[in-house]
Design an enzyme around this catalytic site. Structure first.
Site, short mmCIF file in Angstrom:
data_model
loop_
_atom_site.label_atom_id
_atom_site.label_comp_id
_atom_site.label_asym_id
_atom_site.label_seq_id
_atom_site.Cartn_x
_atom_site.Cartn_y
_atom_site.Cartn_z
N ASP A 5 6.19 19.56 -8.76
CA ASP A 5 5.33 18.52 -9.33
C ASP A 5 6.20 17.34 -9.73
O ASP A 5 7.10 17.46 -10.57
CB ASP A 5 4.60 19.10 -10.55
CG ASP A 5 3.47 18.20 -11.04
OD1 ASP A 5 3.17 17.21 -10.36
OD2 ASP A 5 2.91 18.49 -12.11
N ASP B 133 1.68 13.96 -5.10
CA ASP B 133 2.83 14.24 -5.96
C ASP B 133 3.06 15.71 -6.29
O ASP B 133 3.90 16.03 -7.13
CB ASP B 133 2.72 13.43 -7.25
CG ASP B 133 1.50 13.80 -8.07
OD1 ASP B 133 0.54 14.32 -7.49
OD2 ASP B 133 1.51 13.56 -9.28
N GLU B 134 2.34 16.62 -5.64
CA GLU B 134 2.59 18.03 -5.93
C GLU B 134 2.24 18.90 -4.73
O GLU B 134 1.38 18.55 -3.92
CB GLU B 134 1.86 18.50 -7.18
CG GLU B 134 0.35 18.42 -7.11
CD GLU B 134 -0.32 19.00 -8.36
OE1 GLU B 134 0.13 20.05 -8.86
OE2 GLU B 134 -1.32 18.39 -8.80
#
Length: 368
Positions: free
Chosen positions: A14, A108-109
């Site tokens: 993350d 983003d993860e």
């Protein structure tokens, strides 16, 4: 009877305050300052906040007006999704250096299954460290990671040592970790569910584990079996490189609050048209339709109904949304409306519910 589940090595990566961090990376003048990505206007909403801004209580999905009140020195930056996608692509290339089993959740993860990996490294902990270092080297950004035997625990663990840290929960520590965890830290337990858990005397994983399968089903419905399983370390969902879409939605935030239901219907027709367009593009239809309403005081309400047949046409979507809209009288003006379809015809068959005596064998020691 004891069910022995396969032990996998899952990493959840993350990025730390991704949008805000990219902006600070590209503009040195913003580094070390409280910034919010999103609109600062009366109707604006914060998409992301830097850690400097979070110290003041600024959070994503917060109104720009409230964010400014909490942090008068807050600097607003416009979103630049093309740039975020560009950086995200670099990060994903790093992931694929280690495994092809990568399941992106957003820009983003992502989850990575490194049980068997391209580097032949038996330690998921060391792989996560390498990945974070390589992301830093290639993008200048920090990432955090959680490492454990399944996606649920890895996701929870990635938040433990944020920012720029990682947490490993090896097989033999899974049950103790989950029992000691504050219930609000369980992924999927939001504000409403947290309050409901509290009313049932459930404050930690240990409290949750003390409740029987029947009790959880009776008081938490379909979610009961899910909670019964996860607190015992049971989460069988695999890392899926191609994620199955579970819902499809569209929404609109209005420049001025709407109080007339006639105007709402006009806006909903536009939204239903967009939903139909997206359904056709994805070649799916759905049975469960949900109307999302955000009032002028930022109270968010949803109304849902499940149909006997799959639908995808604008006309049928709108007919059912009208029923939901007039279900009860509006008590306030509205700033946002949204429509979503779920229970899609691309979903896998439901897995059988776990039996009450299901448990996880954590005696197996692996190099984590």
């Amino acid at each position: 009877m004891e069910t022995v589940l396969p032990i996998r090595k899952i990493i959840h990566v993350d990025m730390d305050a991704f949008y805000a961090s990219v902006e600070q990376l590209d503009n040195p003048d913003l580094r070390g300052k409280p910034i919010a990505v999103g609109g600062s206007s009366a109707r604006g909403v914060v998409s992301a906040a830097s850690y400097e801004a979070r110290k003041y209580g600024v959070r994503s999905a917060m109104s720009g007006v409230l964010a400014r009140k909490l942090c008068p020195e807050l600097i607003f930056v416009r979103t630049n999704f093309e740039r975020y996608k560009e950086v995200s692509a670099i990060i994903r290339k790093v992931f694929f250096e280690y495994t092809d089993l990568v399941e992106p959740l957003s820009l983003d993860e992502a989850y990575l299954d490194v049980t068997e990996n391209k580097k032949g490294n038996p330690s998921a902990t060391l792989i996560a460290k390498e990945i974070r270092e390589k992301i830093k080297e290639k993008t200048g950004l920090n990432a955090s990671a959680g490492i454990s035997i399944n996606k649920f625990i890895a996701k929870v663990a990635s938040d433990i040592n944020k920012p720029n840290g990682q947490k490993t929960v090896p097989p033999e520590e899974v049950l103790d970790f989950l029992e000691s965890l504050d219930i609000k830290k369980f992924y999927g337990v939001g504000k409403v569910m947290k309050e409901k858990m509290y009313r049932h005397g459930i404050y930690t994983g240990k409290d949750l584990k003390s409740k029987s399968f029947e009790y959880l089903q009776e008081n938490f419905g379909k979610s009961g079996s899910y909670y019964y399983s996860i607190v015992r370390g049971i989460h069988t969902s695999k890392v899926k490189p191609e994620r199955t879409r579970k819902s499809l939605a569209a929404e609109r935030t209005f420049s001025k609050n709407i109080s007339s239901e006639l105007f709402m219907l006009e806006r909903l027709e536009d939204i239903a048209t967009e939903v139909e367009k997206r359904l056709k593009k994805s070649k799916v239809a759905g049975k469960t339709i949900t109307l999302k309403i955000k009032y002028s005081d930022f109270t968010l309400k949803t109304r849902s109904k499940t149909l006997p047949l799959y639908i995808s046409s604008k006309e049928l979507i709108l007919d059912n949304v009208k029923d939901l809209l007039f279900q009860e009288k509006m008590k306030n003006s509205v700033r946002l409306l949204g429509i979503s379809l779920s229970n899609l015809n691309n979903e896998d068959k439901k897995r059988p519910k776990p039996k009450e005596d299901t448990s996880i064998d954590v005696q197996l020691k692996l190099d984590f």
